[in-house]
Design a protein around this motif. Structure first.
Motif, mmCIF file in Angstrom:
data_model
loop_
_atom_site.group_PDB
_atom_site.id
_atom_site.type_symbol
_atom_site.label_atom_id
_atom_site.label_comp_id
_atom_site.label_asym_id
_atom_site.label_seq_id
_atom_site.Cartn_x
_atom_site.Cartn_y
_atom_site.Cartn_z
ATOM 1 N N ARG A 596 0.818 -1.222 0.000
ATOM 2 C CA ARG A 596 0.000 0.000 0.000
ATOM 3 C C ARG A 596 0.853 1.275 0.000
ATOM 4 N N VAL A 597 1.897 1.248 -0.817
ATOM 5 C CA VAL A 597 2.725 2.431 -1.049
ATOM 6 C C VAL A 597 2.167 3.172 -2.266
ATOM 7 N N SER A 598 1.959 4.456 -2.149
ATOM 8 C CA SER A 598 1.414 5.236 -3.260
ATOM 9 C C SER A 598 2.378 5.225 -4.441
ATOM 10 N N LEU A 599 1.845 4.922 -5.605
ATOM 11 C CA LEU A 599 2.652 4.850 -6.824
ATOM 12 C C LEU A 599 2.314 5.997 -7.787
ATOM 13 N N SER A 600 1.855 7.070 -7.225
ATOM 14 C CA SER A 600 1.543 8.253 -8.029
ATOM 15 C C SER A 600 2.010 9.485 -7.277
ATOM 16 N N SER A 601 2.524 10.467 -8.021
ATOM 17 C CA SER A 601 2.994 11.693 -7.365
ATOM 18 C C SER A 601 2.912 12.872 -8.319
ATOM 19 N N THR A 602 2.642 14.030 -7.754
ATOM 20 C CA THR A 602 2.771 15.273 -8.496
ATOM 21 C C THR A 602 4.191 15.798 -8.336
ATOM 22 N N GLY A 603 4.575 16.691 -9.221
ATOM 23 C CA GLY A 603 5.866 17.359 -9.129
ATOM 24 C C GLY A 603 5.694 18.829 -9.435
ATOM 25 N N PHE A 604 6.610 19.637 -8.956
ATOM 26 C CA PHE A 604 6.502 21.080 -9.159
ATOM 27 C C PHE A 604 7.897 21.683 -9.244
ATOM 28 N N TYR A 605 7.990 22.775 -9.997
ATOM 29 C CA TYR A 605 9.268 23.484 -10.119
ATOM 30 C C TYR A 605 8.990 24.960 -10.345
ATOM 31 N N LYS A 606 9.805 25.802 -9.718
ATOM 32 C CA LYS A 606 9.789 27.232 -10.022
ATOM 33 C C LYS A 606 11.228 27.678 -10.259
ATOM 34 N N THR A 607 11.426 28.452 -11.298
ATOM 35 C CA THR A 607 12.764 28.882 -11.680
ATOM 36 C C THR A 607 13.342 29.806 -10.609
ATOM 37 N N PRO A 608 14.557 29.535 -10.146
ATOM 38 C CA PRO A 608 15.139 30.362 -9.087
ATOM 39 C C PRO A 608 15.815 31.630 -9.625
ATOM 40 N N LYS A 609 16.206 32.492 -8.694
ATOM 41 C CA LYS A 609 17.091 33.644 -8.928
ATOM 42 C C LYS A 609 16.466 34.801 -9.700
ATOM 43 N N LEU A 610 15.182 34.715 -10.040
ATOM 44 C CA LEU A 610 14.587 35.747 -10.876
ATOM 45 C C LEU A 610 14.067 36.904 -10.039
ATOM 46 N N GLN A 611 14.411 38.103 -10.410
ATOM 47 C CA GLN A 611 13.854 39.311 -9.806
ATOM 48 C C GLN A 611 14.092 40.477 -10.748
ATOM 49 N N TYR A 612 13.012 41.141 -11.126
ATOM 50 C CA TYR A 612 13.127 42.263 -12.049
ATOM 51 C C TYR A 612 12.083 43.308 -11.683
ATOM 52 N N ASN A 613 12.521 44.532 -11.478
ATOM 53 C CA ASN A 613 11.645 45.642 -11.149
ATOM 54 C C ASN A 613 11.367 46.423 -12.427
ATOM 55 N N ARG A 614 10.171 46.258 -12.967
ATOM 56 C CA ARG A 614 9.877 46.896 -14.242
ATOM 57 C C ARG A 614 9.785 48.407 -14.114
ATOM 58 N N ASP A 615 9.415 48.884 -12.935
ATOM 59 C CA ASP A 615 9.314 50.336 -12.736
ATOM 60 C C ASP A 615 10.675 51.013 -12.867
#
Length: 788
Positions: A596-615
């Motif tokens: 009864r070990v789950s054999l399904s999983s979601t995954g997620f990723y967000k790109t690091p290091k990004l920061q930009y001030n458009r103003d």
């Protein structure tokens, strides 16, 4: 037994050479060759499916006075007709900003704008009926050109600016030894995907709706369909297995046809298909933005840039669409690989009465980058130096500067090394001497040579889009199904995703099935664009795989009574190994299922290091840069303006390539598509605002005969210094701009007529007519001793 590469990945797993970093055929290759690969138009239609078509305006600008659709309704086979007044929910489907009505709403904004939609029992009857609408419009003069838009102050979004304070730039210009100016009109480009725009809407229980659509952004289609129908997003499911090409033309502009099909399907409780004929598709969908740009540059006697002013004018069409971000990216790439000194870069988003222009491979980057190469050519011919020498002298580095006009540091710059390698391997200086010698002896045919770099930022400039999700299932026979938010448009994304999953589990590629992109499996996905498909979705899939491996490793270690050694479990060669113990992957999956070990999983990723001030116009909008260098040699006929591209040599940076065959294919295809943009693909509107380059007879994309006689492509083979998926780099968009070397080579050949002292004015596309005009201008100036 596979040979292992001993360099660990960021997750500590070793990359199996037999699964990633090797050439694997496209996952749909056999089906595509055999004609069995399913596209939207191949989906088996439900019983009772009806067919839609759209009725178009016959002027570019005006107020709608009256619409008479009685003849349409009376036409044979017609079941329903809708206008904007029949939309129960949102009437505007602008992807970011308002301005894109589903159907014309009281006014006509461009020639060919859809005003109504008709539903009939066959495709032919629907299209015939759509021609019978009577639309009365009080016409007004259309705005079609950049100077008109500036004069009338028509903009889709406010201007954006970055760089140093203008007073500082002015001071540098005032004290400069040399100054030069230039303008460049840059043509747009039709996407000309093999599969046109198409959607199939199938109503489900109550108000639910299923959508099959050829779209790069299924989640946006889901959202807009829901808003148009005035229902919740969870009632709409969008399915996208594959596209027959997209190139950006299906990022936002596939949604309109899905929404119209869904509206008709909801009203009539039947399946509805809307497939645009090519002629209509070309008229009603946006192109690559044309640009009218200008620059001023100050430099010293060696050609080193001291200050730069640049005005970027994006011709956006009637609505914002994605123009804000597209002009931003043109501004971001106006430096290409060069330090521009004190700089002031301004971007305008001009509103014109033409179809709303949209994303296209490079997303504005090419229209900015070509300006950097234009000003380098201008400098070189002003001081009498070879353009390559001036290019090398101005590259980002310790002797110039490492900060872009928008404040991002250029780290891990590969261009000096890559240029040196191509300069040597393709024998630039020897060929430069040979070209010059040939031109001295040849009165009619002139040769040109150019070596140009590419520095392209990788990430969505809208920070929130730099995220991805995935869903991975392991079945009890050990086979694996992977779903992710990216879409397959022929670029090999699903193939690379399959390789990543196979590598993580130590399995053969045929154990992995990458399924159709669906909004009910992975929600809230970003578009497959900005060259980010493999970067973000590959990381999300890897994340899901690591979760599942952790569960399986724990189960295996505990079954052996070695729970404390779980970190030593390795997935390799269809087996799971812990020390001297080994079990096949399917056997362990069976054990885990019964435990009864789950054999399904979601995954997620967000790109690091990004920061930009458009103003403030400062920050780090990109995770990393991808680099490339290309050298092109051309021959032009000075009597006709005709030319050939004789030889092209490319070295391109894809990091540690996941699949060299697919990456090289992407580079070759991008180069040829870029060459088409710069040489043959000439969009033409008449004085009434009607697109007249409206079919393959009047609009020329490159054919096999336009391929360079010698075309050598090499991967640079340097691992990405940033933590991308297996240290690979994006490949979709950056190589498109390698083709700028062809344009520069054509200019070089023309300049030879003045002894390389004059820089020709050569707007793009550089058709034979434009080349001939540039030749005449150079010859006149050379004979008169004046400048261009």
């Amino acid at each position: 037994m596979r040979k292992l590469i001993d360099t660990p990945t960021p997750t500590g797993e070793r990359e199996k050479q037999g699964v990633v970093h090797v050439s694997k055929k496209h996952e749909s290759a056999e089906r595509q060759v055999q004609g069995t690969a399913n596209y939207v138009d191949d989906v088996i239609e439900p019983q009772g499916t009806l067919y839609a078509a759209v009725g178009l305006s016959k002027c570019a600008k005006g107020t709608i006075a009256h619409v008479d659709l009685s003849a349409v309704r009376a036409s044979e086979g017609v079941v329903d007709v809708v206008t904007i007044d029949d939309v129960p929910g949102h009437k505007d489907i602008g992807p970011v900003f308002e301005g894109d009505p589903l159907l014309a709403n009281g006014e006509v904004k461009f020639f060919g704008q859809p005003v109504f939609a008709v539903l009939a029992t066959s495709v032919t009857l629907a299209r015939q009926a759509a021609l019978k609408g009577h639309i009365e419009v009080v016409e007004a003069p259309p705005v079609l050109y950049a100077d008109e838009a500036h004069a009338q102050q028509t903009f889709v979004r406010p201007l954006h600016r970055f760089g140093q304070q203008s007073t500082r730039v002015d001071d540098t210009f005032d004290n400069a030894q040399h100054k030069a100016s230039g303008t460049l009109s840059i043509g747009g480009q039709e996407h000309m995907y093999l599969e046109g725009q198409v959607s199939l809407a199938i109503p489900d229980e109550e108000d639910r709706m299923k959508i099959y659509t050829s779209s790069q952004h299924p989640s946006e289609v889901q959202k807009l369909v829901a808003e148009v129908l005035d229902i919740k997003l969870h009632r709409v499911m969008v399915d996208m297995r594959r596209m027959g090409g997209g190139f950006g033309g299906k990022e936002t502009q596939a949604a309109q046809w899905a929404c119209i099909a869904a509206l008709l399907a909801s009203r009539n409780r039947c399946a509805v298909k809307l497939r645009l004929p090519r002629f209509t598709d070309i008229h009603v969908t946006g192109k690559r933005h044309p640009f009218d740009n200008a620059f001023d540059v100050a430099f010293d006697s060696t050609g080193k840039i001291e200050a730069t002013r640049m005005i970027i004018n994006g011709i956006c069409g009637h609505s914002p669409d994605l123009s804000d971000a597209i002009v931003d990216r043109a501004m971001f790439h106006a430096d290409n690989g060069y330090f521009l000194g004190d700089s002031d870069i301004v971007g305008h988003r001009l509103q014109t009465n033409m179809v709303s222009h949209t994303a296209y491979r490079g997303f504005g980057g090419p229209q900015g980058m070509i300006m950097a190469e234009a000003l380098i050519d201008k400098i070189a011919r002003t001081i009498g130096s070879d353009p390559l020498s001036v290019r090398k002298r101005n590259l980002y580095g310790p002797t110039t500067g490492t900060t872009t006009p928008y404040g991002m540091e250029v780290e891990h710059n590969l261009l000096p090394e890559m240029i040196n390698e191509l300069e040597q391997s393709a024998q630039y200086w020897q060929r430069r001497e040979a070209v010059s010698a040939f031109n001295r002896e040849s009165p009619v045919i002139k040769k040109g040579l150019a070596l140009t770099p590419v520095k392209f930022g990788i990430s969505f400039t809208a920070k929130h889009l730099n995220q991805a999700g995935a869903l991975v299932h392991i079945y009890t026979d050990g086979s694996i199904q992977v779903n992710h938010g990216g879409t397959e448009m022929g670029q090999g994304l699903h193939t690379k995703i399959g390789q990543i999953a196979a590598n993580e589990f130590g399995l053969d590629l045929d154990m992995i099935e990458v399924t159709a992109t669906r909004t009910d499996k992975v929600p809230n996905t970003s578009p497959t664009a900005a060259s980010s498909g493999t970067d973000i979705n590959g990381k999300a899939v890897q994340n899901a795989c690591i979760t599942l491996k952790t569960r399986l490793a724990k189960r295996y270690a505990e079954s052996l009574g070695l729970g404390e050694r779980v970190d030593e479990v390795v997935f390799t060669d269809q087996h799971v190994v812990l020390g001297k113990h080994s079990i096949t992957f399917p056997e362990l999956v069976q054990q885990a299922y019964f435990a009864r070990v789950s054999l399904s999983s979601t995954g997620f990723y967000k790109t690091p290091k990004l920061q930009y001030n458009r103003d403030t116009g400062e920050g780090r909008p990109f995770f990393y840069f991808a680099y490339g260098v290309s050298m092109s040699e051309v021959s032009i006929d000075t009597l006709t303006g005709e030319y050939t591209v004789d030889e092209v040599n490319v070295i391109h940076d894809v990091g540690s390539s996941l699949n060299p065959a697919i990456d090289i294919g992407q580079i070759e295809g991008a180069f040829i598509q870029g060459m088409g943009w710069l040489t043959t693909e000439d969009l033409k509107w008449n004085e009434n605002g009607k697109l007249i380059s409206e079919n393959m007879a009047t609009y020329k994309i490159p054919a096999i005969g336009d391929t360079p006689k010698v075309f050598n492509v090499k991967l640079f083979g340097r691992k990405n210094a940033e933590d991308s998926i297996y240290h690979s780099k994006a490949v979709g968009e950056p190589p498109f701009m390698l083709a700028i070397s062809v344009w520069c080579a054509i200019k070089d050949a023309i300049s030879s007529l003045s002894g390389y002292t004059l820089d020709p004015q050569l707007d793009t596309p550089a058709t034979p007519e434009r080349v001939l005009n540039a030749i005449a201008a150079i010859q006149n100036c050379a004979s008169e001793g004046s400048s261009i």
